[in-house]
Design an enzyme around this catalytic site. Structure first.
Site, mmCIF file in Angstrom:
data_model
loop_
_atom_site.group_PDB
_atom_site.id
_atom_site.type_symbol
_atom_site.label_atom_id
_atom_site.label_comp_id
_atom_site.label_asym_id
_atom_site.label_seq_id
_atom_site.Cartn_x
_atom_site.Cartn_y
_atom_site.Cartn_z
ATOM 1 C CD GLU A 1 7.908 -0.402 7.615
ATOM 2 O OE1 GLU A 1 6.940 -1.110 7.266
ATOM 3 O OE2 GLU A 1 8.112 0.742 7.164
ATOM 4 C CG ASP B 1 -0.382 -0.066 2.517
ATOM 5 O OD1 ASP B 1 0.863 -0.149 2.610
ATOM 6 O OD2 ASP B 1 -1.133 -0.020 3.513
ATOM 7 C CB SER B 2 4.592 1.722 -0.132
ATOM 8 O OG SER B 2 4.830 0.544 -0.877
HETATM 9 O O1 KIV Z 1 3.628 -1.144 1.640
HETATM 10 C C1 KIV Z 1 4.819 -1.504 1.658
HETATM 11 O O2 KIV Z 1 5.608 -1.211 0.747
HETATM 12 C C2 KIV Z 1 5.282 -2.287 2.791
HETATM 13 C C3 KIV Z 1 6.744 -2.564 2.881
HETATM 14 C C4 KIV Z 1 7.463 -1.360 3.362
HETATM 15 C C5 KIV Z 1 7.040 -3.747 3.721
HETATM 16 O O3 KIV Z 1 4.505 -2.671 3.613
#
Ligand code: KIV
Length: 272
Positions: free
Chosen positions: A189, A51-52
């Site tokens: 994380e 969701d990044s």
């Molecule tokens: O949404 C994302 O990219 C993540 C990673 C940072 C693990 O959850």
């Protein structure tokens, strides 16, 4: 509408065997077909449709605004671009924090409409009812502890988590609960490396670290960050493997100047 679903070379059991053999697991994000083709073609084990995407694709300052429909759009594109890697999709903010039936329906939509291999859920004990319901439906779940960006307003910032004993103990307890519930893997994380190493030794499932030290069973990074596409973002844990921001900016500047001076297209680049 459902899409064709296939079993890929990297499966949950292949990942468990990698942990058993002490073989490190590589994971990167992707949000579109072209990037997934590159990442998968290079031989990555897991692709995370994170969701990044809310940050790097849509320009939001947090991951909260991205919707289930938007995650499904990104995941469909990634699945079409990948052959070998295990594709896991983030359950967006709000889908797992209330009624477990909503969580299950959202996970089923992701699996049916995208052809992905599993889902990732941020949070520990408080998410267990949703996690258990989704696993009981036959959907592989990856956990995510430590810095959980969907809780940013509660956490108050993106700093290191679980420095204090109480939070470290809760993380350890949550990790054991996720392991017992049957999560196939878990992201940790931004936590101290010593804590991540302890969790990794204690749980059966593979652990995948981001800012969690070298003792995790695998590592994950946001692909735009490790390729150096985001100039300003440089946390301690990030290793940049390319400077694509410079490469791409120079290419675009070159194109602009060729167009302006009339040297693009040349005689070979047109039909008479
Ligand atoms: O949404 C994302 O990219 C993540 C990673 C940072 C693990 O959850």
């Amino acid at each position: 509408m459902s899409v064709e679903s296939k079993v890929r070379a990297v499966t949950t059991s292949a990942l468990a065997e990698m942990k058993a053999r002490g073989e490190k697991i590589s994971m990167l994000t992707s949000y579109d077909y072209t990037m997934a083709k590159i990442v998968d073609g290079a031989g990555i084990d897991i692709i995370l449709v994170g969701d990044s995407a809310a940050n790097v694709m849509a320009g939001y300052s947090t991951t909260l605004p991205i919707t289930l429909d938007e995650m499904i759009y990104h995941a469909k594109s990634v699945v079409r671009g990948s052959e070998r890697a295990f594709v896991v999709v983030d359950m967006p903010f709000g889908t797992c924090s209330g009624d477990e039936r909503v969580a299950l329906e959202s996970a089923i939509r992701i699996m049916k409409e995208t052809g992905a291999d599993g889902v990732k859920i941020e949070g520990g004990e408080e998410m267990l009812p949703s996690i258990k319901k989704i696993i009981a439906a036959g959907i592989p779940v990856m956990g995510h502890l430590g810095l959980t960006p969907q809780s940013i307003h509660q956490l108050g910032g993106y700093g290191l988590r679980a420095k204090e004993d109480a939070e470290a103990e809760k993380l350890l307890r949550d990790a054991r609960l996720l392991d017992e519930a049957g999560c196939f893997a878990m992201v940790m994380e931004k936590i101290p490396a010593s804590l991540a190493a302890r969790v990794t030794r204690e749980v059966k499932m593979p652990t995948i670290g981001i800012g969690a030290g070298a003792e995790c069973d695998g590592q994950v990074l946001v692909v735009h960050d490790m390729l150096g596409m985001n100039k300003g973002f440089k946390p301690k844990f990030l290793r940049r493997y390319a400077d694509l921001h410079t490469v791409m900016t120079e290419a675009v500047e070159h194109y602009i100047s060729d167009v302006r001076e009339g040297s693009y297209p040349n005689a070979d680049e047109q039909w008479q």
